[in-house]
Design a protein around this motif. Structure first.
Motif, PDB file in Angstrom:
ATOM      1  N   THR A 121      -5.476  -0.421   7.830  1.00 36.75           N
ATOM      2  CA  THR A 121      -4.170  -0.058   7.252  1.00 36.75           C
ATOM      3  C   THR A 121      -4.253   1.253   6.526  1.00 36.75           C
ATOM      4  O   THR A 121      -5.142   1.526   5.814  1.00 36.75           O
ATOM      5  N   TYR A 144     -13.269   3.150  -5.290  1.00 34.85           N
ATOM      6  CA  TYR A 144     -12.029   2.628  -5.851  1.00 34.85           C
ATOM      7  C   TYR A 144     -12.201   2.339  -7.335  1.00 34.85           C
ATOM      8  O   TYR A 144     -13.319   2.294  -7.861  1.00 34.85           O
ATOM      9  N   TYR A 164      -7.564   3.302  -4.388  1.00 37.13           N
ATOM     10  CA  TYR A 164      -8.608   3.330  -3.359  1.00 37.13           C
ATOM     11  C   TYR A 164      -8.600   4.685  -2.666  1.00 37.13           C
ATOM     12  O   TYR A 164      -7.538   5.182  -2.281  1.00 37.13           O
ATOM     13  N   ILE A 184      -8.076  -4.881   3.985  1.00 37.45           N
ATOM     14  CA  ILE A 184      -7.416  -3.628   4.363  1.00 37.45           C
ATOM     15  C   ILE A 184      -8.267  -2.877   5.385  1.00 37.45           C
ATOM     16  O   ILE A 184      -7.755  -2.388   6.389  1.00 37.45           O
ATOM     17  N   ALA A 207       3.663  11.055  -1.627  1.00 36.57           N
ATOM     18  CA  ALA A 207       3.605   9.603  -1.401  1.00 36.57           C
ATOM     19  C   ALA A 207       4.554   9.197  -0.280  1.00 36.57           C
ATOM     20  O   ALA A 207       5.609   9.803  -0.092  1.00 36.57           O
ATOM     21  N   ASP A 208       4.174   8.174   0.452  1.00 35.42           N
ATOM     22  CA  ASP A 208       5.026   7.686   1.545  1.00 35.42           C
ATOM     23  C   ASP A 208       6.046   6.656   1.064  1.00 35.42           C
ATOM     24  O   ASP A 208       6.887   6.214   1.839  1.00 35.42           O
ATOM     25  N   ILE A 230      -2.685   0.333  -4.291  1.00 40.71           N
ATOM     26  CA  ILE A 230      -2.532  -1.011  -3.736  1.00 40.71           C
ATOM     27  C   ILE A 230      -2.037  -1.932  -4.838  1.00 40.71           C
ATOM     28  O   ILE A 230      -2.622  -1.974  -5.925  1.00 40.71           O
ATOM     29  N   HIS A 280      -7.167  11.372   0.525  1.00 42.42           N
ATOM     30  CA  HIS A 280      -6.165  10.338   0.808  1.00 42.42           C
ATOM     31  C   HIS A 280      -6.299   9.279  -0.280  1.00 42.42           C
ATOM     32  O   HIS A 280      -7.390   8.779  -0.535  1.00 42.42           O
ATOM     33  N   ASN A 286       0.611   5.251   0.185  1.00 43.78           N
ATOM     34  CA  ASN A 286      -0.306   6.327   0.547  1.00 43.78           C
ATOM     35  C   ASN A 286       0.153   7.627  -0.100  1.00 43.78           C
ATOM     36  O   ASN A 286       1.347   7.933  -0.103  1.00 43.78           O
ATOM     37  N   ILE A 325       0.855  -1.185   0.000  1.00 44.59           N
ATOM     38  CA  ILE A 325       0.000   0.000   0.000  1.00 44.59           C
ATOM     39  C   ILE A 325       0.890   1.234   0.000  1.00 44.59           C
ATOM     40  O   ILE A 325       1.728   1.395   0.885  1.00 44.59           O
ATOM     41  N   GLN A 337      -4.792   5.593  -1.803  1.00 42.52           N
ATOM     42  CA  GLN A 337      -3.990   4.390  -1.590  1.00 42.52           C
ATOM     43  C   GLN A 337      -3.830   3.680  -2.931  1.00 42.52           C
ATOM     44  O   GLN A 337      -4.825   3.321  -3.569  1.00 42.52           O
ATOM     45  N   PRO A 382     -10.077   5.959   0.559  1.00 46.74           N
ATOM     46  CA  PRO A 382     -10.791   5.488   1.750  1.00 46.74           C
ATOM     47  C   PRO A 382     -11.855   6.441   2.278  1.00 46.74           C
ATOM     48  O   PRO A 382     -12.926   5.994   2.672  1.00 46.74           O
TER      49      PRO A 382
END
Length: 163
Positions: A163, A82, A75, A158, A49-50, A143, A139, A14, A12, A141, A77
């Motif tokens: 997560t 998605y 996705y 998830i 992005a992380d 995946i 936010h 983020n 994932i 994600q 959240p």
């Protein structure tokens, strides 16, 4: 990283939305660590992005270095929405870029590339998702996983793991 009971990795990444996201590129899709974006970055679907290509887990690297299909889910959240598509790995991938992750419809490979022969590029995302991507509070994600489960099953896992 999350794992399914069978050991399948779920990577994932983020990221956040940005007002300059256009998502109009016809052959690529990108997420970047960069916090800012100019309108020229028409393939970018997320900023801040992380993770970048070099940060993918060893399990995900094993997955993307096979020519098999890869399930990719975008996705959102907070909107509980998605989109998903399939791309292919490639033994020649060498994802070492420190700032970006790129998914391509073509077979071109560079250090940012994590999948090729994708069914979708930024332009192919549904308009309702693109609209959310323009909001800096969104936010995102990205995946990446093996397609042995449906997108709904992956998202359920998830959500249950928070997560």
């Amino acid at each position: 990283m999350v794992r399914l009971l069978d050991g399948t990795p779920i990577e994932i990444i983020n990221a956040k939305g940005h007002p300059n996201i256009r998502a109009t590129h016809k052959t690529t899709m990108e997420i970047t660590r960069d916090p800012e974006l100019t309108p020229r970055g028409d393939c970018i679907i997320g900023v801040k992005a992380d993770k970048a290509a070099k940060d993918l887990s060893p399990q995900t690297l094993n997955l993307i270095k096979t020519p098999a299909p890869i399930l990719i889910i975008i996705y959102l959240p907070q909107h509980d929405t998605y989109d998903h598509f399939y791309a292919h790995g490639n033994p020649n991938l060498n994802p070492t870029h420190p700032a970006s992750i790129v998914i391509r419809k073509s077979t071109y490979i560079d250090p940012r590339t994590i999948a090729t022969q994708s069914q979708k590029a930024a332009n192919d995302l549904p308009q309702y998702i693109k609209n959310h991507l323009k909001n800096p509070d969104t936010h995102i994600q990205l995946i990446i996983t093996h397609p042995n489960q449906t997108p709904q099953q992956i998202l359920r896992l998830i959500k249950n793991n928070k997560t």
